[in-house]
Structures are given as C-alpha cells and as structure tokens.
Design an enzyme around this catalytic site. Structure first.
Site, PDB file in Angstrom:
ATOM      1  N   ASP A 259       0.830  -1.130   0.229  1.00  0.00           N
ATOM      2  CA  ASP A 259      -0.107  -0.119  -0.010  1.00  0.00           C
ATOM      3  C   ASP A 259       0.736   1.282  -0.317  1.00  0.00           C
ATOM      4  O   ASP A 259       2.289   1.022  -0.001  1.00  0.00           O
ATOM      5  CB  ASP A 259      -0.869   0.018   1.158  1.00  0.00           C
ATOM      6  CG  ASP A 259      -2.252   0.647   0.789  1.00  0.00           C
ATOM      7  OD1 ASP A 259      -2.450   1.561   0.296  1.00  0.00           O
ATOM      8  OD2 ASP A 259      -3.322   0.029   1.098  1.00  0.00           O
ATOM      9  N   HIS A 307     -13.291  -1.338  -7.904  1.00  0.00           N
ATOM     10  CA  HIS A 307     -14.711  -0.590  -7.962  1.00  0.00           C
ATOM     11  C   HIS A 307     -14.197   1.106  -7.696  1.00  0.00           C
ATOM     12  O   HIS A 307     -15.060   1.903  -7.847  1.00  0.00           O
ATOM     13  CB  HIS A 307     -15.343  -0.896  -6.910  1.00  0.00           C
ATOM     14  CG  HIS A 307     -15.039  -0.607  -5.310  1.00  0.00           C
ATOM     15  ND1 HIS A 307     -14.380  -1.530  -4.686  1.00  0.00           N
ATOM     16  CD2 HIS A 307     -15.333   0.293  -4.574  1.00  0.00           C
ATOM     17  CE1 HIS A 307     -14.017  -0.984  -3.703  1.00  0.00           C
ATOM     18  NE2 HIS A 307     -14.788   0.152  -3.438  1.00  0.00           N
TER      19      HIS A 307
END
Length: 348
Positions: A259, A307
C-alpha cells in the site's frame, strides 16, 4: 415469522442475548454463515415490506430525507459527543464538554435518538448500544467520520461531476474533487494528511469486519490451502487485516501487504508477535511495477480495489503486474458487483 424465530434460536445456540438497543447487546454477529444468511433474509423482507407499506411517494420521500440522519451523525463524530460521557450525563454537561451550545446539542441528540443512538430520561442522557459503540470503539468512530466527512460530501457532488466531465475516466474528475476543491484523486488528497489517511485505513479495517465484507468469506471461498508453502500479496491491503487472517488460518503462507507509504507505516504495529515473520509490508503505488520482494509470489490479491477505478486505470493496474508474475501465479479479484436481474428480493 419463520426466519425471525430461526434467528432467535440461532442466537441462543451462540449464547447471545435477544436483540436489544441496550449497551450490553452484542455488537455484531459471530462468523456463522447460517446466522448471517437468516439475518439477510429478515432484512430483505423488512425492506420490501417497508417499501410496500410506504408506497412510491412515501418510499421516495424517505430515501430523499436520509441526509438528515447523516447531519446528526456527522455532528456526533465532529464534536465527539458519544465519547463525552461514560454512562450518564445532562445536556449541560455534554454541552460544556463538547463546546456546542445546548439548544443545538439537544436538537442533534434528539434527532439521533430517532435512530436509536442515545436515549433520554428526565433530561439525562444515557447510551444505547450504538452510541456506546461510537464512544468506545475508535475503528467505528473512524468509519462513521470517514463516511460523513469524505464519502457523503463527495456523493452530494457526483451528479455535478458527471455534468462537468461527461464520459471522463480520470480519477480527479469526481464529486470528491468538487466537494473538497481539489484537482487530485481521492487517495492522493487523503495522503496529504496523515490524520485523514489513518482514519481511512482504520475505517477500512472496520469495514472488513462487517457482514457481507467479512474476511471469513474470503478465506472460505478460495482454496488457500492448495497453494501449499507460498506467498500471497495483498495489493492495496491497508493495515494488513486480510494478510493477518490468511496467515493465521494457513500457516504455510507468507503474506506481503502492499500500500502507499503513509498507509503501511502503521502496519507492523498491527501484527501479532507470532505472525511478524509471515506478515510483512512494503510501500508501493500499484500503477507502477511491484517491488522485487513480491516477484516470486503465488497469488496477487485485489480486494475491493477496482470499484474505485475506471476501466482505463484498472487495466493499467493489472498491466503493471506483468513483470512481477512468475509462471503459474494467480490474480485473485474480490470486489463489489451488481447481482443478476431478479437475484435480489422479488420486489426488485
């Protein structure tokens, strides 16, 4: 009636009390598929019944007025109302603690009470299960504050963004950009503030524990054990809640969480001591080639990543993996999707 009766029986079997608004009630259901499926059946029936009873006008009005609930919840988070008292307090005491004038505080809290957040007796305020959770659980506060402070303002400007930038696939052409007066994408903007970035990461950890987003479902519906001794890379894995769960349940697996630097900075502190050798972190921007440490990985997991991105950028994310994929490596995508027509309740 049959589902509610079954729900009560299942709660008893799991040594849980009947549902209640009292602070002593259970905060969430245990990871029982039968219990959660029964809960879903009941909630779908309630939703359908409410829509039918309200009629189309009533249903549309009810949906349109939901923003009022978010106003009060945002105020509770912003002024730290829930954590301003332990068991019981007067409006005056809460007002003094929060720095919010008493008449305004009363209106906010009484509106919250219509949603079973706080309760009042003889002008004294006590907690319900929901307000107690906000009071004591930092992750729940992070989730509620993130929705109110980041997601809700962005949602309110989404139509404006669609009109300003029709057909755009650029991540900075969003309701969030308009709401926050920024020209950079959501995650870049959050990354400017360590506080906002941490709140988002904590909120995502809270989201992981919710029904429908449970890590247990991810563990159940993929044959992790078949990998044997290998490495799983959780791309965009935040503070590592999935990596921890995978490592706990499959001792032969090593999990690497990727991340942004400001996100993974807090990751190691979240890892149980017995897993520190098998759950590690690396800073990475997933639009670039992955670091050398993951280039022999067996599985690259993308959980609720795509998404957030248009097709153009989703393709770019996947292409960035090419040089990191060994022969036989898998890409696993777990994300939100619309069900097939008529898969939801009959009214839909």
């Amino acid at each position: 009636m049959a589902s509610t009766a079954k729900f009560e029986v299942l709660l008893t079997l799991h040594n849980l009390p009947p549902p209640s608004f009292e602070p002593s009630t259970f905060a969430k259901l245990p990871p029982s598929e039968e219990l959660q499926q029964t809960q879903t059946t009941i909630l779908e029936a309630i939703s359908e019944l409410q829509a039918l009873v309200l009629g189309p006008i009533g249903m549309l009005r009810s949906n349109a007025l939901m923003y009022i609930d978010l106003i009060s919840l945002q105020a509770v988070c912003h002024f730290k109302i829930a954590e301003s008292f332990a068991e019981e307090a007067s409006y005056t005491q809460i007002s003094d603690k929060c720095g919010l004038d008493e008449p305004t505080l009363r209106r906010i809290m009484r509106q919250c009470m219509t949603n079973y957040i706080f309760k009042e007796h003889d002008n004294m305020i006590t907690h319900t299960a929901a307000s107690k959770l906000l009071s004591e659980n930092p992750m729940m506060r992070a989730w509620a504050a993130m929705i109110c402070e980041e997601s809700w303002p962005a949602a309110a400007r989404t139509v404006d963004a669609l009109e300003r930038w029709p057909k755009s696939q650029e991540p900075e052409h969003t309701g969030f950009a308009l709401a926050k007066n920024t020209s950079v994408p959501f995650f870049v903007e959050l990354g400017k503030s360590a506080t906002r970035a941490k709140r988002f990461a904590d909120a995502m950890s809270m989201f992981e524990s919710g029904h429908g987003s449970a890590i247990s479902a991810l563990l159940k519906h993929y044959p992790w054990g078949a990998i044997g001794k290998g490495t799983v890379v959780d791309v965009g894995g935040s503070h590592g809640s999935r990596g921890i769960a995978i490592a706990e349940n499959f001792p032969s697996l090593h999990c690497i969480v990727l991340d942004l630097p400001e996100v993974v900075a807090d990751g190691p502190s979240k890892i149980p001591s017995d897993l520190k050798s098998r759950v590690t972190f690396a800073a990475h921007d997933f639009f670039t080639e992955p670091p050398e440490v993951v280039k022999a990985a067996d599985v690259f997991l993308f959980c609720r990543i795509f998404h957030n991105w248009s097709d153009k950028y989703s393709i770019k994310i996947l292409r960035s993996l090419i040089l990191a994929l060994k022969y036989g490596a898998r890409i696993l995508i777990s994300d939100i999707c619309l069900p097939e027509p008529h898969a939801l309740p009959s009214a839909l």
